[in-house]
Design an enzyme around this catalytic site. Structure first.
Site, short mmCIF file in Angstrom:
data_model
loop_
_atom_site.label_atom_id
_atom_site.label_comp_id
_atom_site.label_asym_id
_atom_site.label_seq_id
_atom_site.Cartn_x
_atom_site.Cartn_y
_atom_site.Cartn_z
N CYS A 76 17.67 45.09 58.72
CA CYS A 76 17.84 46.40 57.91
C CYS A 76 18.83 47.52 58.37
O CYS A 76 19.37 48.27 57.62
CB CYS A 76 16.68 47.03 57.12
SG CYS A 76 15.59 47.60 58.37
N HIS A 113 9.09 63.83 59.70
CA HIS A 113 9.50 62.52 58.90
C HIS A 113 9.90 61.49 59.93
O HIS A 113 10.77 61.90 60.65
CB HIS A 113 10.73 62.95 57.67
CG HIS A 113 11.13 61.83 57.35
ND1 HIS A 113 10.43 61.25 56.21
CD2 HIS A 113 12.23 61.36 57.36
CE1 HIS A 113 11.22 60.22 55.80
NE2 HIS A 113 12.39 60.17 56.48
N HIS A 116 9.82 55.07 56.38
CA HIS A 116 8.98 54.61 55.31
C HIS A 116 8.28 53.29 55.67
O HIS A 116 8.83 52.64 56.66
CB HIS A 116 9.75 54.29 54.04
CG HIS A 116 10.07 55.56 53.54
ND1 HIS A 116 11.36 56.12 53.92
CD2 HIS A 116 9.75 56.55 52.31
CE1 HIS A 116 11.82 57.35 53.15
NE2 HIS A 116 10.78 57.31 52.43
N ASP A 120 6.39 44.11 53.37
CA ASP A 120 7.34 42.99 53.44
C ASP A 120 7.57 42.48 54.94
O ASP A 120 8.76 41.87 55.29
CB ASP A 120 8.60 43.07 52.88
CG ASP A 120 9.45 44.11 53.15
OD1 ASP A 120 9.04 44.86 54.17
OD2 ASP A 120 10.45 44.23 52.62
N ARG A 128 6.45 46.53 57.14
CA ARG A 128 7.48 46.87 57.94
C ARG A 128 7.60 48.32 58.09
O ARG A 128 7.84 49.06 57.02
CB ARG A 128 8.62 46.25 57.09
CG ARG A 128 10.01 46.70 57.79
CD ARG A 128 11.17 46.03 57.28
NE ARG A 128 11.04 46.19 55.65
CZ ARG A 128 11.95 46.96 54.95
NH1 ARG A 128 12.68 47.69 55.65
NH2 ARG A 128 11.71 46.78 53.77
N CYS A 130 9.86 51.10 58.79
CA CYS A 130 11.20 51.32 58.63
C CYS A 130 11.58 52.54 59.25
O CYS A 130 11.45 53.72 58.40
CB CYS A 130 11.83 50.95 57.39
SG CYS A 130 13.61 50.86 57.52
#
Length: 152
Positions: A76, A113, A116, A120, A128, A130
Site C-alpha cells: 500500500c 495521529h 488507520h 485485512d 493491518r 497502516c
C-alpha cells in the site's frame, strides 16, 4: 519548553503541548501528519520499505509503538504492521472523514495521529495497522518494552 502531563484512565501520563511547542519540535511533515491528522502520499514517507530490525516509536513523544517483526509488505506504500508492542500503546477512534468509515489509530501517550487499522492483515491478528512513516522514528535494534503486567 515544559511538557504538561495529565493522567489517562489507566494512570499513565498523557503528554500535552501547545501548538507552538509541537511546531517547534516537529518537522512540517511530522506536524501535518501527527497534529493535523494528515496522511503522507503512498511510497513517499520514511520506513515503508525499511527492512532493518528494530522498533518504531512515536515521533512526538518517543513511546514504543511497533516492532519490526510485526511489519509486513502490504503493497500500500505505508509501513504496515499486524500488532502493536502492547495494547495500551495505541488507541482507536471512529473516523468518518472523506465519506468513509475507518478506524483511526492514535498514540495513547500524546494523542498523535498515526494512521488507520484495517481488518485485512495477515495472521495471527488479521489486522493491518497502516501507519504514516512521518509519525514514527525507527530505533535500529530497539527491543520490545517489558510487559508491565507480566512480572518481567
Amino acid at each position: 519548553m515544559s511538557d504538561q502531563k495529565t493522567r489517562q484512565a489507566d494512570g499513565a501520563p498523557k503528554i500535552k503541548k501547545t501548538t507552538a511547542e509541537w511546531m517547534e519540535q516537529l518537522t512540517p511533515e511530522q506536524f501535518y501528519v501527527t497534529r493535523q491528522s494528515g496522511t503522507e502520499r503512498p511510497f513517499t514517507g520514511p520506513y515503508w520499505d525499511n527492512q532493518l530490525i528494530g522498533r518504531y516509536d512515536c515521533v512526538c513523544c518517543g513511546a514504543p509503538l511497533f516492532m519490526s517483526d510485526t511489519k509486513f509488505d502490504a503493497g500500500c506504500g505505508w509501513p504496515s504492521f499486524f500488532e502493536s508492542v502492547h495494547p495500551e500503546a495505541i488507541r482507536e477512534l471512529d473516523d468518518h472523514s472523506h465519506g468513509m468509515f475507518r478506524t483511526e489509530i492514535r498514540c495513547n501517550s500524546c494523542d498523535a495521529h498515526l494512521g488507520h487499522v484495517f481488518p485485512d492483515g495477515p495472521r495471527p491478528t488479521g489486522l493491518r495497522y497502516c501507519m504514516n512513516g512521518h509519525a514514527m522514528n525507527f530505533v535500529h535494534g530497539g527491543r520490545k518494552p517489558a510487559d508491565s503486567n507480566s512480572g518481567d
